[in-house]
Design a protein around this motif. Structure first.
Motif, PDB file in Angstrom:
ATOM      1  N   CYS A  67       1.488   5.222  -4.417  1.00  0.00           N
ATOM      2  CA  CYS A  67       0.660   5.154  -5.618  1.00  0.00           C
ATOM      3  C   CYS A  67       1.192   6.209  -6.595  1.00  0.00           C
ATOM      4  CB  CYS A  67      -0.805   5.415  -5.274  1.00  0.00           C
ATOM      5  SG  CYS A  67      -1.137   7.089  -4.662  1.00  0.00           S
ATOM      6  N   ARG A  68       0.685   6.181  -7.823  1.00  0.00           N
ATOM      7  CA  ARG A  68       1.172   7.142  -8.818  1.00  0.00           C
ATOM      8  C   ARG A  68       0.871   8.582  -8.409  1.00  0.00           C
ATOM      9  NH1 ARG A  68      -1.428   5.383 -13.231  1.00  0.00           N
ATOM     10  NH2 ARG A  68      -3.145   6.827 -12.921  1.00  0.00           N
ATOM     11  N   ARG A  69      -0.343   8.823  -7.893  1.00  0.00           N
ATOM     12  CA  ARG A  69      -0.728  10.192  -7.517  1.00  0.00           C
ATOM     13  C   ARG A  69       0.210  10.761  -6.472  1.00  0.00           C
ATOM     14  NH1 ARG A  69      -4.367  12.941  -3.878  1.00  0.00           N
ATOM     15  NH2 ARG A  69      -4.997  11.008  -2.869  1.00  0.00           N
ATOM     16  N   HIS A  70       0.545   9.952  -5.461  1.00  0.00           N
ATOM     17  CA  HIS A  70       1.408  10.480  -4.404  1.00  0.00           C
ATOM     18  C   HIS A  70       2.885  10.424  -4.757  1.00  0.00           C
ATOM     19  CE1 HIS A  70      -2.224  10.229  -1.754  1.00  0.00           C
ATOM     20  NE2 HIS A  70      -1.733  11.423  -1.480  1.00  0.00           N
ATOM     21  N   TRP A  71       3.225   9.694  -5.815  1.00  0.00           N
ATOM     22  CA  TRP A  71       4.598   9.809  -6.323  1.00  0.00           C
ATOM     23  C   TRP A  71       4.793  11.214  -6.888  1.00  0.00           C
ATOM     24  CZ3 TRP A  71       7.221  10.968 -10.796  1.00  0.00           C
ATOM     25  CH2 TRP A  71       8.595  10.652 -10.799  1.00  0.00           C
ATOM     26  N   TYR A  72       3.780  11.689  -7.610  1.00  0.00           N
ATOM     27  CA  TYR A  72       3.859  13.042  -8.174  1.00  0.00           C
ATOM     28  C   TYR A  72       3.627  14.120  -7.117  1.00  0.00           C
ATOM     29  CZ  TYR A  72       3.929  11.348 -12.990  1.00  0.00           C
ATOM     30  OH  TYR A  72       4.282  10.747 -14.179  1.00  0.00           O
ATOM     31  N   ASN A  73       2.746  13.851  -6.152  1.00  0.00           N
ATOM     32  CA  ASN A  73       2.371  14.863  -5.158  1.00  0.00           C
ATOM     33  C   ASN A  73       2.428  14.271  -3.743  1.00  0.00           C
ATOM     34  OD1 ASN A  73       1.426  17.142  -6.963  1.00  0.00           O
ATOM     35  ND2 ASN A  73       0.161  15.457  -7.727  1.00  0.00           N
ATOM     36  N   PRO A  74       3.615  13.997  -3.238  1.00  0.00           N
ATOM     37  CA  PRO A  74       3.725  13.411  -1.900  1.00  0.00           C
ATOM     38  C   PRO A  74       3.422  14.439  -0.810  1.00  0.00           C
ATOM     39  CG  PRO A  74       5.902  13.917  -2.750  1.00  0.00           C
ATOM     40  CD  PRO A  74       4.937  14.201  -3.873  1.00  0.00           C
ATOM     41  N   ASP A  75       3.031  13.929   0.339  1.00  0.00           N
ATOM     42  CA  ASP A  75       2.780  14.771   1.506  1.00  0.00           C
ATOM     43  C   ASP A  75       4.136  15.107   2.130  1.00  0.00           C
ATOM     44  OD1 ASP A  75       2.292  15.755   4.080  1.00  0.00           O
ATOM     45  OD2 ASP A  75       0.501  14.516   4.351  1.00  0.00           O
ATOM     46  N   LEU A  76       4.619  16.302   1.886  1.00  0.00           N
ATOM     47  CA  LEU A  76       5.957  16.687   2.337  1.00  0.00           C
ATOM     48  C   LEU A  76       6.052  16.769   3.854  1.00  0.00           C
ATOM     49  CD1 LEU A  76       6.870  19.383  -0.347  1.00  0.00           C
ATOM     50  CD2 LEU A  76       7.432  16.938  -0.325  1.00  0.00           C
ATOM     51  N   ASP A  77       4.942  17.129   4.522  1.00  0.00           N
ATOM     52  CA  ASP A  77       4.954  17.171   5.985  1.00  0.00           C
ATOM     53  C   ASP A  77       5.120  15.769   6.556  1.00  0.00           C
ATOM     54  OD1 ASP A  77       4.652  19.928   6.057  1.00  0.00           O
ATOM     55  OD2 ASP A  77       2.454  19.827   6.149  1.00  0.00           O
ATOM     56  N   LYS A  78       4.446  14.804   5.953  1.00  0.00           N
ATOM     57  CA  LYS A  78       4.576  13.428   6.429  1.00  0.00           C
ATOM     58  C   LYS A  78       5.985  12.907   6.171  1.00  0.00           C
ATOM     59  CE  LYS A  78       2.409   8.907   6.489  1.00  0.00           C
ATOM     60  NZ  LYS A  78       1.283   8.056   6.059  1.00  0.00           N
ATOM     61  N   ILE A  79       6.547  13.249   5.010  1.00  0.00           N
ATOM     62  CA  ILE A  79       7.921  12.842   4.716  1.00  0.00           C
ATOM     63  C   ILE A  79       8.874  13.394   5.769  1.00  0.00           C
ATOM     64  CG2 ILE A  79       9.845  13.200   3.109  1.00  0.00           C
ATOM     65  CD1 ILE A  79       7.848  12.878   0.829  1.00  0.00           C
ATOM     66  N   ALA A  80       8.643  14.643   6.186  1.00  0.00           N
ATOM     67  CA  ALA A  80       9.520  15.265   7.186  1.00  0.00           C
ATOM     68  C   ALA A  80       9.473  14.507   8.511  1.00  0.00           C
ATOM     69  CB  ALA A  80       9.116  16.724   7.401  1.00  0.00           C
ATOM     70  N   ILE A 101       0.818  -1.208   0.000  1.00  0.00           N
ATOM     71  CA  ILE A 101       0.000   0.000   0.000  1.00  0.00           C
ATOM     72  C   ILE A 101       0.856   1.264   0.000  1.00  0.00           C
ATOM     73  CG2 ILE A 101      -1.965  -1.133   1.094  1.00  0.00           C
ATOM     74  CD1 ILE A 101      -1.093   0.172   3.745  1.00  0.00           C
ATOM     75  N   CYS A 102       0.257   2.322  -0.512  1.00  0.00           N
ATOM     76  CA  CYS A 102       0.893   3.641  -0.556  1.00  0.00           C
ATOM     77  C   CYS A 102       1.108   4.157   0.860  1.00  0.00           C
ATOM     78  CB  CYS A 102       0.009   4.597  -1.349  1.00  0.00           C
ATOM     79  SG  CYS A 102       0.594   6.313  -1.361  1.00  0.00           S
ATOM     80  N   SER A 103       2.260   4.740   1.094  1.00  0.00           N
ATOM     81  CA  SER A 103       2.608   5.284   2.411  1.00  0.00           C
ATOM     82  C   SER A 103       1.750   6.482   2.800  1.00  0.00           C
ATOM     83  CB  SER A 103       4.074   5.700   2.428  1.00  0.00           C
ATOM     84  OG  SER A 103       4.910   4.606   2.163  1.00  0.00           O
ATOM     85  N   PHE A 104       1.045   7.063   1.831  1.00  0.00           N
ATOM     86  CA  PHE A 104       0.281   8.279   2.103  1.00  0.00           C
ATOM     87  C   PHE A 104      -1.222   8.057   2.175  1.00  0.00           C
ATOM     88  CE2 PHE A 104       4.184   9.642  -0.098  1.00  0.00           C
ATOM     89  CZ  PHE A 104       4.740  10.412   0.912  1.00  0.00           C
TER      90      PHE A 104
END
Length: 200
Positions: free
Chosen positions: A181-194, A143-146
């Motif tokens: 997923c493809r959508r979040h590859w293009y538009n990841p949640d930068l706050d969550k990545i942080a 599953i997508c991490s986001f």
């Protein structure tokens, strides 16, 4: 009839644990297994297949110049039941052809496990050739991490930020990649990545 299988999935889809499970199942029935992994993958050491849940075992480390058909033919007897290849995306196209030749001429099934595409959504050369030649393709899902939808790729994180260009091969695990997923590859949640990849 022996066949060439390619089981692919994004990072964290359980490919390495699956190959270890398949090896165990064959060996528990007293059948001989040949486990191989490209020398390129050094995360757990050269010639080691390791899963994220802590299971691992030694494997034959293969170099890009190795002829896999010649190698397999020279070291196997009539009792070899299956050839299992981890991180198959790192094989050369010629080596994939050699595995197909092994299936067709030595009548030994080959199961290859690996990523389909890299962190920039381009096919690895080995995976491309496996898609072209394999008798059976199977996607292993995670599953997508986001958002929790099916992940189809992985996002590379370097210094706490998504990396959109660079070398195709960048060896790493959970500290460097997340399935998306493809959508979040293009538009990841930068706050969550942080929060997932705090810069030290």
């Amino acid at each position: 009839m022996a066949q060439l299988f390619f089981e692919y999935g994004a990072m964290s889809s359980g490919k390495s644990i699956e190959i270890l499970k398949v090896a165990h199942n064959y060996e528990s029935q007293g059948r001989q297994v040949l486990l191989m992994t490209p020398i390129t993958d050094t995360r757990a050491g050269i010639g080691v297949v390791a899963s994220r849940i802590g299971l691992s075992r030694e494997a034959l480390a293969v170099k890009p110049a190795d002829d896999l058909y010649v190698l397999i033919k020279s070291m196997t007897g009539d009792d070899l039941a299956v050839i299992l290849v981890d991180e198959a995306q790192f094989l050369t196209p010629e080596q994939v052809d050699q595995l197909a030749y092994t299936v067709d001429n030595l009548h030994i099934p080959v199961m290859a496990f690996g990523l389909k595409q890299d962190a920039f959504n381009n096919l690895f050369a080995g995976s491309k050739r496996l898609i072209e030649l394999a008798d059976k393709l199977e996607e292993m899902k995670t599953i997508c991490s986001f958002c929790g939808k099916k992940a189809t790729t992985q996002l590379r994180i370097v210094n706490g930020k998504p990396q959109r260009q660079g070398a195709q091969v960048f060896i790493g695990g959970d500290e460097a990649y997340i399935p998306t997923c493809r959508r979040h590859w293009y538009n990841p949640d930068l706050d969550k990545i942080a929060t997932m990849f705090p810069i030290k």
